[in-house]
Motif scaffolding. Structure first.
Motif, short mmCIF file in Angstrom:
data_model
loop_
_atom_site.label_atom_id
_atom_site.label_comp_id
_atom_site.label_asym_id
_atom_site.label_seq_id
_atom_site.Cartn_x
_atom_site.Cartn_y
_atom_site.Cartn_z
N UNK A 472 0.81 -1.22 0.00
CA UNK A 472 0.00 0.00 0.00
C UNK A 472 0.85 1.27 0.00
N UNK A 473 2.16 1.13 0.16
CA UNK A 473 3.06 2.29 0.13
C UNK A 473 4.43 1.85 -0.38
N UNK A 532 1.88 21.47 -5.58
CA UNK A 532 1.33 21.39 -4.22
C UNK A 532 0.47 20.14 -4.07
N UNK A 533 0.80 19.31 -3.11
CA UNK A 533 0.03 18.10 -2.86
C UNK A 533 0.50 16.93 -3.70
N UNK A 534 0.01 15.72 -3.36
CA UNK A 534 0.43 14.53 -4.10
C UNK A 534 -0.10 14.54 -5.53
N UNK A 535 0.65 13.93 -6.43
CA UNK A 535 0.25 13.81 -7.83
C UNK A 535 -0.68 12.61 -7.95
N UNK A 536 -1.88 12.84 -8.46
CA UNK A 536 -2.85 11.75 -8.63
C UNK A 536 -2.64 11.12 -10.00
N UNK A 537 -2.03 9.94 -10.00
CA UNK A 537 -1.76 9.25 -11.26
C UNK A 537 -3.04 8.68 -11.86
N UNK A 538 -3.96 8.25 -11.01
CA UNK A 538 -5.32 7.90 -11.44
C UNK A 538 -6.27 8.40 -10.37
N UNK A 539 -7.48 8.75 -10.80
CA UNK A 539 -8.48 9.24 -9.85
C UNK A 539 -9.87 8.98 -10.41
N UNK A 540 -10.77 8.37 -9.63
CA UNK A 540 -12.12 8.14 -10.13
C UNK A 540 -12.88 9.46 -10.30
N UNK A 541 -13.71 9.53 -11.33
CA UNK A 541 -14.50 10.72 -11.61
C UNK A 541 -15.91 10.51 -11.05
N UNK A 558 -0.20 4.59 -2.30
CA UNK A 558 0.54 5.83 -2.11
C UNK A 558 2.03 5.54 -2.28
N UNK A 559 2.73 6.49 -2.88
CA UNK A 559 4.14 6.27 -3.13
C UNK A 559 4.93 7.56 -3.18
N UNK A 560 6.23 7.41 -3.34
CA UNK A 560 7.13 8.55 -3.54
C UNK A 560 8.09 8.15 -4.65
N UNK A 561 8.14 8.97 -5.70
CA UNK A 561 8.92 8.61 -6.88
C UNK A 561 9.54 9.85 -7.50
N UNK A 608 11.83 14.39 -5.42
CA UNK A 608 10.93 13.31 -5.04
C UNK A 608 9.54 13.88 -4.78
N UNK A 609 8.53 13.25 -5.35
CA UNK A 609 7.16 13.71 -5.17
C UNK A 609 6.29 12.56 -4.67
N UNK A 610 5.28 12.91 -3.90
CA UNK A 610 4.30 11.94 -3.43
C UNK A 610 3.26 11.71 -4.52
N UNK A 611 2.86 10.46 -4.70
CA UNK A 611 1.88 10.11 -5.73
C UNK A 611 0.80 9.22 -5.14
N UNK A 612 -0.34 9.20 -5.83
CA UNK A 612 -1.49 8.42 -5.39
C UNK A 612 -2.10 7.73 -6.60
N UNK A 613 -2.50 6.48 -6.43
CA UNK A 613 -3.26 5.75 -7.45
C UNK A 613 -4.47 5.09 -6.80
#
Length: 718
Positions: A472-473, A532-541, A558-561, A608-613
């Motif tokens: 999960x991370x 600003x904030x985590x990058x949403x690589x995918x997000x439900x609409x 959640x990740x950091x890449x 390094x940026x935080x990301x979310x899928x």
């Protein structure tokens, strides 16, 4: 150590009490050099992020987690019943439907009389004549609910007064052209006349052969003509000798191209070339460009080792990865899709069949570089799961292609994690939009109303990774420390890898819930993101005001890449192979190489940026008695008068029992699952986070309030 000589005697070395002659010394030196070479080779393999191939892994054992023999109990029972041959009913009561209803009165068959939910349509009488197609899975109870009248199918009753009012089809319909009964169709014809006829009349349900049946694969042991130890491409050529059309179809498929149409990706609805091979990115192993031999180890082809792979070469198609029926076929993890050389490819080619969970799972259960890494609802347990882990695969032995129907090698199904769609499939395809049985039942009535706003998986998959922990991370910024020793967490999973960074795993995890209308916002390689904030690589609409949206369950990864520090675009690192990070431990150089391979500009500096899928959860469906209970979401039902806010109390209904019927997290905890933190959780899906004022029973739904209006306020912790 001393040296001594004696006349013409050979010189010897004396080490302690052992004497070694020159020839033996040369031998020892050779062995030492060989050992050093092997050690260096081993270290090199570790440095590039992979071990040397050790031969194909053994097939998974058909056992439960406790080691006992695996059984699909629901299917086993259905097959046993289908194999029974019952006495032929020679005479039936001749009456019209109206006369039958008048005769039966209150004894007319009702849904509550039904005792068998699930059946398979299969008979030794049919198979004795021909056996080109497999059995049909038949939702007996669902059909009874939809049709609403048992006598539509059970149209006559036996004349014998002791017989049941509704008898099975094979009691009246057996062999075709039965002696003395020429007017009665045989069992096969009766099935098709009744089922297909009804589907056509109602314009609902499947009518094609392979829409209901799986086509049986003929014995290939004498059809395949191959020499011993053929090359993989020679096997494909032999397949194409008979299946040329299938080869052409495969060249246009997503599993071959790893890209295709993305009609449900917002802003890319008309794009026909989006996918893993082009522009998509994740927060696991990040992206394909420059990492081909490792990433394409699950490609349905041979030899995609760089950007020059020929997608028009049909001989590069890997037929066996999907159609091996021996359970032995396997690809080298770092071999660009090539199989292990130890495999008997001729034997495998002579024993092909319909794709199984093993064929699909070897890739999809191990996405992201390991078992259960990517998908929160798919892992190696699903090769042979228990019924409680997945009711379809464990109880009824569903294969992936039972749901993900395939036509011309295009496979139906949608995912929030990848953009390509070749056809849609959902729970409603089989269960309809009103799946909860007899609507006259008060609980079913309310559950069927829920389906307008709540997706099936939200209730029927209340926890994910319920049988095996999932990642999960993932923090790539911590990679590179070879001195750090990985520690095992409470699930036995490692928290660190010097090649990949730091991890967090979770088992029996509570999903996160969001509105979802079927479309996805997706980060595409080269897009600039807001810093600003985590990058949403995918997000439900979707949102609470969207009538097409429902509340869905998600695993949120959640990740950091790495990202380009000046251009604010997600970076593509070169990880595997010559010049890759796993060999050089140089992020700057690996990103330069990766961005070049991806055709993207790079400023030369990274951050390094935080990301979310958001990963949709569609598997590991629990039995209905393990779905969420009413009180686990609706706090207002946890205390008296329970359902009495709207319903008048009656002795015939135990409202408390209805409200509390569902999954027992305490029982799961005692069984060894990590559900302790879920005990006594209320407002399980988080109504306020979804845009409600609170519990909809109290504050009203998203489009209308309950007829009785707003009820009394509730204490914070009842």
């Amino acid at each position: 150590m001393t040296r001594r000589s004696s006349g013409g005697l050979k010189k010897t070395l004396v080490l302690h009490r052992f004497s070694i002659g020159p020839r033996r010394l040369i031998g020892f030196v050779g062995v030492a050099l060989l050992a050093m070479g092997l050690l260096l080779f081993s270290n090199l393999q570790n440095l590039i992020g992979a071990e040397a191939p050790k031969g194909p892994p053994p097939p998974p054992k058909a056992v439960f987690e406790d080691g006992s023999p695996w059984r699909a109990v629901d299917l086993e029972e259905a097959l046993k019943r289908a194999s029974e041959t019952v006495p032929l009913v020679k005479e039936v009561v001749k009456e019209t439907p109206v006369e039958r209803k008048r005769r039966l009165g209150d004894a007319f068959p009702k849904l509550t009389d039904l005792t068998i939910d699930y059946m398979v349509l299969k008979s030794p009488m049919i198979e004795a004549e021909e056996n080109h197609y497999g059995y049909v899975r038949f939702m007996h109870k669902k059909h009874a609910v939809v049709v609403g009248d048992c006598t539509v199918c059970h149209h006559y009753r036996p004349k014998d007064p002791a017989a049941k009012e509704t008898t099975r089809c094979s009691a009246c319909h057996q062999k075709a052209f039965q002696a003395g009964m020429p007017e009665r169709p045989g069992l096969k014809a009766a099935y098709h006349l009744q089922c297909v006829g009804c589907h056509m009349e109602r314009d609902k349900g499947p009518v094609g052969c392979t829409e209901c049946h799986a086509k049986n694969v003929p014995d290939h042991s004498t059809l395949v003509k191959l020499p011993p130890h053929p090359e993989p491409m020679d096997v494909t050529k032999e397949c194409l000798r008979c299946h040329a059309k299938a080869g052409e179809d495969m060249l246009a498929s997503t599993h071959w191209l790893l890209r295709g149409p993305s009609p449900y990706t917002e802003g890319h609805e008309k794009d026909v070339s989006l996918g893993k091979a082009a522009k998509t990115v994740n927060n696991f192993c990040i992206a394909l460009p420059s990492n081909w031999p490792r990433c394409t180890s699950c490609h349905a082809g041979y030899g995609w080792k760089d950007a020059n792979f020929d997608f028009t070469d049909r001989t590069r198609i890997d037929c066996l990865v999907c159609h091996d029926a021996t359970g032995t076929y396997a690809k080298i993890p770092t071999g660009a899709g090539m199989p292990y050389k130890e495999l008997d490819l001729r034997k495998i080619a002579q024993n092909v069949g319909r794709p199984t969970r093993k064929n699909c799972g070897d890739c999809h259960f191990s996405g992201g570089g390991g078992d259960a890494v990517k998908h929160g609802d798919m892992n190696s347990i699903l090769y042979y799961p228990s019924r409680n882990c997945d009711v379809h695969m464990g109880g009824m032995d569903f294969q992936c292609v039972d749901c993900h129907k395939t036509r011309n090698h295009k496979i139906s199904g949608r995912s929030t994690s990848v953009p390509v769609v070749e056809g849609s499939h959902s729970c409603e395809t089989c269960h309809t939009a009103q799946p909860h049985g007899d609507a006259s039942n008060v609980l079913n009535h309310h559950l069927n109303r829920h389906t307008e706003h709540v997706a099936c998986v939200t209730c029927h998959s209340p926890i994910y990774a319920k049988c095996k922990a999932t990642k999960v991370f993932w923090d790539w910024s911590k990679a590179g420390d070879k001195k750090r020793k990985p520690k095992k967490d409470k699930y036995g999973m490692p928290d660190y890898s010097w090649q990949k960074g730091e991890f967090i795993w979770k088992e029996s995890a509570k999903p996160e819930y969001y509105w979802y209308n079927g479309k996805v916002r997706r980060y595409v390689l080269g897009d600039r993101f807001e810093p600003n904030g985590p990058v949403k690589l995918t997000e439900p609409v979707g949102d609470i005001q969207d009538p097409q949206a429902k509340i869905y369950a998600f695993k949120v990864m959640r990740g950091r890449q790495p990202a380009d520090a000046q251009r604010n675009v997600i970076a593509v690192p070169h990880l595997f192979g010559e010049g890759g990070y796993w060999k050089t431990l140089d992020w700057k150089k690996s990103i330069e190489n990766g961005m070049k391979a991806a055709g993207l500009a790079y400023s030369g500096t990274f951050k390094w940026v935080d990301t979310v899928m958001y990963w949709g959860l569609n598997h590991e469906i629990t039995p209905k008695n393990r779905a969420l209970s009413c009180v686990q979401c609706h706090e207002s039902l946890r205390q008296e008068p329970y359902c009495g806010r709207c319903h008048q109390n009656t002795a015939s209904i135990d409202f408390k029992a209805l409200a509390y019927r569902g999954i027992d997290f305490q029982q799961l905890y005692y069984a060894g699952r990590d559900t302790l933190e879920l005990l006594n959780v209320t407002d399980y899906i988080g109504f306020q986070s979804l845009g409600y004022k609170g519990d909809p029973i109290v504050y009203g739904g998203r489009f209308k309030q309950l007829p009785l209006g707003q009820g009394p306020s509730l204490p914070k912790n009842p």
